[in-house]
Scaffold this motif. Structure first.
Motif, PDB file in Angstrom:
ATOM      1  N   VAL A 156      35.986  -8.665  43.791  1.00 23.08           N
ATOM      2  CA  VAL A 156      35.135  -8.472  42.603  1.00 23.08           C
ATOM      3  C   VAL A 156      35.620  -9.386  41.482  1.00 23.08           C
ATOM      4  O   VAL A 156      34.810 -10.067  40.832  1.00 23.08           O
ATOM      5  CB  VAL A 156      35.127  -6.994  42.163  1.00 23.08           C
ATOM      6  CG1 VAL A 156      34.463  -6.833  40.808  1.00 23.08           C
ATOM      7  CG2 VAL A 156      34.430  -6.132  43.196  1.00 23.08           C
ATOM      8  N   TYR A 200      30.479  -2.242  40.406  1.00 24.20           N
ATOM      9  CA  TYR A 200      29.823  -3.269  41.198  1.00 24.20           C
ATOM     10  C   TYR A 200      29.306  -2.729  42.526  1.00 24.20           C
ATOM     11  O   TYR A 200      28.814  -3.485  43.352  1.00 24.20           O
ATOM     12  CB  TYR A 200      30.779  -4.435  41.432  1.00 24.20           C
ATOM     13  CG  TYR A 200      31.194  -5.075  40.139  1.00 24.20           C
ATOM     14  CD1 TYR A 200      30.405  -6.039  39.543  1.00 24.20           C
ATOM     15  CD2 TYR A 200      32.338  -4.670  39.476  1.00 24.20           C
ATOM     16  CE1 TYR A 200      30.759  -6.613  38.345  1.00 24.20           C
ATOM     17  CE2 TYR A 200      32.700  -5.234  38.270  1.00 24.20           C
ATOM     18  CZ  TYR A 200      31.909  -6.205  37.705  1.00 24.20           C
ATOM     19  OH  TYR A 200      32.253  -6.756  36.506  1.00 24.20           O
ATOM     20  N   PHE A 225      29.043 -12.531  38.614  1.00 23.27           N
ATOM     21  CA  PHE A 225      28.814 -11.251  37.954  1.00 23.27           C
ATOM     22  C   PHE A 225      29.234 -11.381  36.505  1.00 23.27           C
ATOM     23  O   PHE A 225      30.174 -12.096  36.184  1.00 23.27           O
ATOM     24  CB  PHE A 225      29.679 -10.136  38.561  1.00 23.27           C
ATOM     25  CG  PHE A 225      29.280  -9.689  39.921  1.00 23.27           C
ATOM     26  CD1 PHE A 225      27.957  -9.496  40.276  1.00 23.27           C
ATOM     27  CD2 PHE A 225      30.233  -9.431  40.880  1.00 23.27           C
ATOM     28  CE1 PHE A 225      27.598  -9.064  41.537  1.00 23.27           C
ATOM     29  CE2 PHE A 225      29.900  -8.993  42.144  1.00 23.27           C
ATOM     30  CZ  PHE A 225      28.572  -8.813  42.464  1.00 23.27           C
TER      31      PHE A 225
END
Length: 145
Positions: free
Chosen positions: A38, A59, A47
């Motif tokens: 992530v 997420y 992101f």
């Protein structure tokens, strides 16, 4: 009556085939490095940061992670967990897919490019057979241009 039975069966079968969370398999290496994946996607501007510190739950359902190849190189270590090659990235039709080589104690994240220096330097520690399998797998997944 047949329509009602069909709708009831449909309602019970769809959740059984759906994937949960971040599509994370139960592999301990994927769970161990999921937060790093992530953070890697946040650093690559795939992101935006939902909250600080970065939390996996924010997420969930926005990314995919799946196993591609699992290799077990010959080793004199007992219980060698092997090498796991995974593809991960944000969900989307034209989203870029990134790759990771995950081991019990190390990981590397990279974009699938022909001459990735980081990847080439990292896989030098493996035997030629393992290197060829990794390169061949990555070649199979090259995006069409």
């Amino acid at each position: 009556m047949k329509l009602v039975i069909f709708i009831i069966l449909l309602m019970f079968s769809i959740p059984g085939y759906s994937q949960q969370g971040c599509y994370v398999d139960k592999d301990s290496r994927i769970k161990k490095y999921q937060l790093d994946m992530v953070k890697f996607l946040v650093n690559k501007k795939e992101f935006s940061i939902i909250q600080e510190p970065v939390d996996i739950k924010g997420y969930s359902g926005k990314m995919f992670v799946y196993k591609t190849v699992e290799l077990f190189p010959w080793s004199d270590k007992p219980n060698n967990p092997g090498i796991l090659l995974v593809k991960f990235g944000p969900l989307g039709d034209h989203a870029r897919g990134y790759w990771a080589i995950l081991e019990a104690d190390k990981s590397i994240f990279f974009l699938n490019t022909e001459n990735d220096k980081t990847l080439n330097d990292y896989i030098k520690k493996y035997s030629m057979e393992i290197q060829q399998i990794i390169r061949y797998t990555l070649k199979l997944y090259q995006p069409y241009e």
